[in-house]
Write an enzyme that holds these catalytic residues in place. Structure first.
Site, PDB file in Angstrom:
ATOM      1  N   ASN A   9       0.872  -1.178   0.000  1.00  8.43           N
ATOM      2  CA  ASN A   9       0.000   0.000   0.000  1.00  8.43           C
ATOM      3  C   ASN A   9       0.907   1.225   0.000  1.00  8.43           C
ATOM      4  O   ASN A   9       1.451   1.615   1.027  1.00  8.43           O
ATOM      5  CB  ASN A   9      -0.903  -0.030   1.238  1.00  8.43           C
ATOM      6  CG  ASN A   9      -1.897   1.116   1.252  1.00  8.43           C
ATOM      7  OD1 ASN A   9      -1.802   2.055   0.454  1.00  8.43           O
ATOM      8  ND2 ASN A   9      -2.842   1.054   2.166  1.00  8.43           N
ATOM      9  N   ARG A  86      -2.548  -2.012  -3.594  1.00  4.95           N
ATOM     10  CA  ARG A  86      -3.742  -1.174  -3.484  1.00  4.95           C
ATOM     11  C   ARG A  86      -3.590  -0.021  -4.469  1.00  4.95           C
ATOM     12  O   ARG A  86      -2.582   0.690  -4.451  1.00  4.95           O
ATOM     13  CB  ARG A  86      -3.859  -0.629  -2.068  1.00  4.95           C
ATOM     14  CG  ARG A  86      -4.994   0.348  -1.946  1.00  4.95           C
ATOM     15  CD  ARG A  86      -5.115   0.898  -0.555  1.00  4.95           C
ATOM     16  NE  ARG A  86      -6.233   1.816  -0.534  1.00  4.95           N
ATOM     17  CZ  ARG A  86      -6.192   3.027   0.013  1.00  4.95           C
ATOM     18  NH1 ARG A  86      -5.088   3.454   0.599  1.00  4.95           N
ATOM     19  NH2 ARG A  86      -7.249   3.795  -0.021  1.00  4.95           N
ATOM     20  N   HIS A 175     -13.181   3.119  -0.854  1.00  5.57           N
ATOM     21  CA  HIS A 175     -13.249   2.107   0.227  1.00  5.57           C
ATOM     22  C   HIS A 175     -13.918   0.822  -0.273  1.00  5.57           C
ATOM     23  O   HIS A 175     -14.450   0.049   0.530  1.00  5.57           O
ATOM     24  CB  HIS A 175     -14.056   2.604   1.451  1.00  5.57           C
ATOM     25  CG  HIS A 175     -13.408   3.670   2.255  1.00  5.57           C
ATOM     26  ND1 HIS A 175     -14.144   4.674   2.863  1.00  5.57           N
ATOM     27  CD2 HIS A 175     -12.114   3.915   2.572  1.00  5.57           C
ATOM     28  CE1 HIS A 175     -13.310   5.474   3.521  1.00  5.57           C
ATOM     29  NE2 HIS A 175     -12.075   5.053   3.345  1.00  5.57           N
ATOM     30  N   ARG A 236     -12.068  15.922   6.635  1.00  7.31           N
ATOM     31  CA  ARG A 236     -12.820  16.278   5.424  1.00  7.31           C
ATOM     32  C   ARG A 236     -14.261  16.616   5.790  1.00  7.31           C
ATOM     33  O   ARG A 236     -14.857  15.975   6.654  1.00  7.31           O
ATOM     34  CB  ARG A 236     -12.815  15.102   4.435  1.00  7.31           C
ATOM     35  CG  ARG A 236     -11.521  14.979   3.676  1.00  7.31           C
ATOM     36  CD  ARG A 236     -11.507  13.701   2.839  1.00  7.31           C
ATOM     37  NE  ARG A 236     -10.609  12.724   3.415  1.00  7.31           N
ATOM     38  CZ  ARG A 236     -10.537  11.453   3.062  1.00  7.31           C
ATOM     39  NH1 ARG A 236     -11.340  10.977   2.123  1.00  7.31           N
ATOM     40  NH2 ARG A 236      -9.676  10.638   3.626  1.00  7.31           N
ATOM     41  N   GLU A 380      -8.748  -4.993   4.613  1.00  8.60           N
ATOM     42  CA  GLU A 380      -8.528  -4.745   3.183  1.00  8.60           C
ATOM     43  C   GLU A 380      -7.301  -5.494   2.667  1.00  8.60           C
ATOM     44  O   GLU A 380      -7.290  -5.972   1.533  1.00  8.60           O
ATOM     45  CB  GLU A 380      -8.362  -3.231   2.959  1.00  8.60           C
ATOM     46  CG  GLU A 380      -9.667  -2.484   3.174  1.00  8.60           C
ATOM     47  CD  GLU A 380      -9.463  -1.024   3.553  1.00  8.60           C
ATOM     48  OE1 GLU A 380      -9.031  -0.761   4.693  1.00  8.60           O
ATOM     49  OE2 GLU A 380      -9.730  -0.152   2.714  1.00  8.60           O
TER      50      GLU A 380
END
Ligand code: ADP
Length: 394
Positions: A9, A86, A175, A236, A380
């Site tokens: 990742n 990823r 996601h 965010r 993940e």
């Protein structure tokens, strides 16, 4: 060759590795941070003892050192049998994971304008691993791929149609790997086939998104063209009125400043004025800090509204699932969110909720709740390892 699968990742200033055996059991992990900075550092298996990196190490150098360390510690004995990466954005090109060849790399580059902060650094990780292990099959797993099943009514914005046709402006969603894992795990826990699973999945970490899953497929999701839309997140804003741009520009705020404000200075951080850390916010709220209380309230209310909105895409509901650092660990957020949804018949059991479902098959809902509410740790990396292994052997 070593019968293991390596998951990479590669982020803007960090790179994370996870090493799985052929049965998909995790055997090691490594992290390099603050890359391209004077104080770049690396660690293995969560050890506090740092591994030495060259000063100002870049992604390539850090990966090389981490792989050498895996070799020295005999966690890896030769090249792995597959490598999974990823990749944040697959645009409309990738509906599922893809074996990496020159065409895949070109396609990832072609959608990079949709994720300029992510895809290029994901590619740096891919190219570094290709250099280190030229003969090992490598696989790209996209955050957007699982959402490519959204119907057009869910992915189109009500904008002039050339925005979509000429510039690709649409909802992509993110996601996806986590929501897919949630759907599979929830189906397994409920003893239902994935093909008929109907789930609302909330991934609540620093980034937050929610997805409606019908017959095992993503049919609506809260993140959009970028990962800024939807729920309140750590820093965010999630949804705001697009009229905000014009209003603030009239007050001398530039587009770049609005971008920074919405991405880095908003969300839990902006509302509380303290921190984006939900744990700290809950402690502060308990001590009577009003902005911290408000940040949590806005977070939970927005999330509850979205849970309601996601029901528009479903004909029945098997479960609402919470995951991510907040979803898995914050009993308070789950309780406050579900408290808004009495009309849907959702009800939390305080004791199960405090135990995060540990004694109740992941359930945090009461026996009277119309639908189960579950909390499930996301994974993940495991999905990426499985996909890498599957495609490498296909
Ligand atoms: P990322 O999206 O960076 O992977 P995580 O999934 O680790 O982030 O989630 C980070 C968030 O989870 C932070 O807001 C953190 O405060 C929150 N969190 C972690 N543990 C707890 C806890 N015990 N209670 C409340 N919030 C928690």
């Amino acid at each position: 060759m070593d019968e293991s699968i390596l998951v990479v990742n590669s982020g803007s200033s960090s790179v994370k590795l996870a090493l799985f055996d052929k049965h998909h059991k995790k055997k090691a992990s490594a992290l390099a941070e603050r890359l391209n900075n004077q104080d770049a550092s690396a660690r293995i298996n969560g050890n506090l003892d740092p591994i030495e990196l060259p000063e100002g190490a870049n992604h390539q150098q850090a990966l090389q050192v981490l792989i050498e360390t895996f070799n020295q510690k005999e966690l890896l004995k030769g090249p792995p049998m597959a490598i999974g990466h990823r990749v944040v954005h697959g645009g409309e090109t990738f509906r599922e994971a893809a074996l990496i060849d020159s065409a895949t790399i070109t396609a990832i580059k072609n959608v990079s304008s949709l994720a300029p902060l992510h895809n290029p650094v994901n590619l740096v990780g891919i190219e570094a691993m290709q250099e280190l292990f030229p003969s090992v099959p490598q696989v790209a797993v996209f955050d957007t791929a699982y959402h490519q099943t959204l119907p057009e009514k869910a992915y189109r914005y009500a904008l002039p149609k050339h925005c979509y046709e000429d510039w690709g402006v649409r909802r992509y969603g993110f996601h996806g790997t986590s929501h897919y894992f949630m759907a599979q795990e929830a189906a397994r826990l409920l003893a239902k086939p994935m093909e008929t699973a109907s789930i609302i999945s909330a991934h609540l970490g620093n980034g937050c998104s929610i997805t409606a899953i019908r017959d095992g497929k993503s049919v609506d999701t809260s993140m959009g063209l970028t990962p800024l839309e939807g729920l309140v997140m750590g820093t965010r804003s999630g949804d705001v009125d697009p009229g905000l741009f014009d209003y603030l520009s009239g007050r001398g705020v530039s587009a770049a400043e609005v971008h920074t404000m919405l991405n880095n200075d908003s969300g839990l951080m902006g509302l509380s004025g303290h921190t984006n850390d939900m744990r700290t916010l809950c402690d502060l709220a308990d001590q009577g800090d009003k902005p911290a209380r408000l940040a949590i309230d806005v977070f939970c209310f927005r999330l509850a509204r979205y849970i309601g909105a996601m029901t528009a895409s479903l004909s029945h509901l098997d479960a609402v699932v919470f995951t991510g650092g907040i979803g898995e660990n914050s009993a308070h957020v789950r309780q406050e969110t579900i408290n808004h949804l009495g009309l849907l018949g959702l009800d939390i059991d305080p004791e199960r909720n405090q135990q995060h479902g540990a004694q109740s098959n992941n359930r945090v809902s009461s026996v009277d709740s119309r639908f189960p509410v579950l909390t499930i740790p996301t994974n993940e990396e495991l999905v990426i390892a499985r996909e890498a292994n599957r495609l490498a052997n296909a």
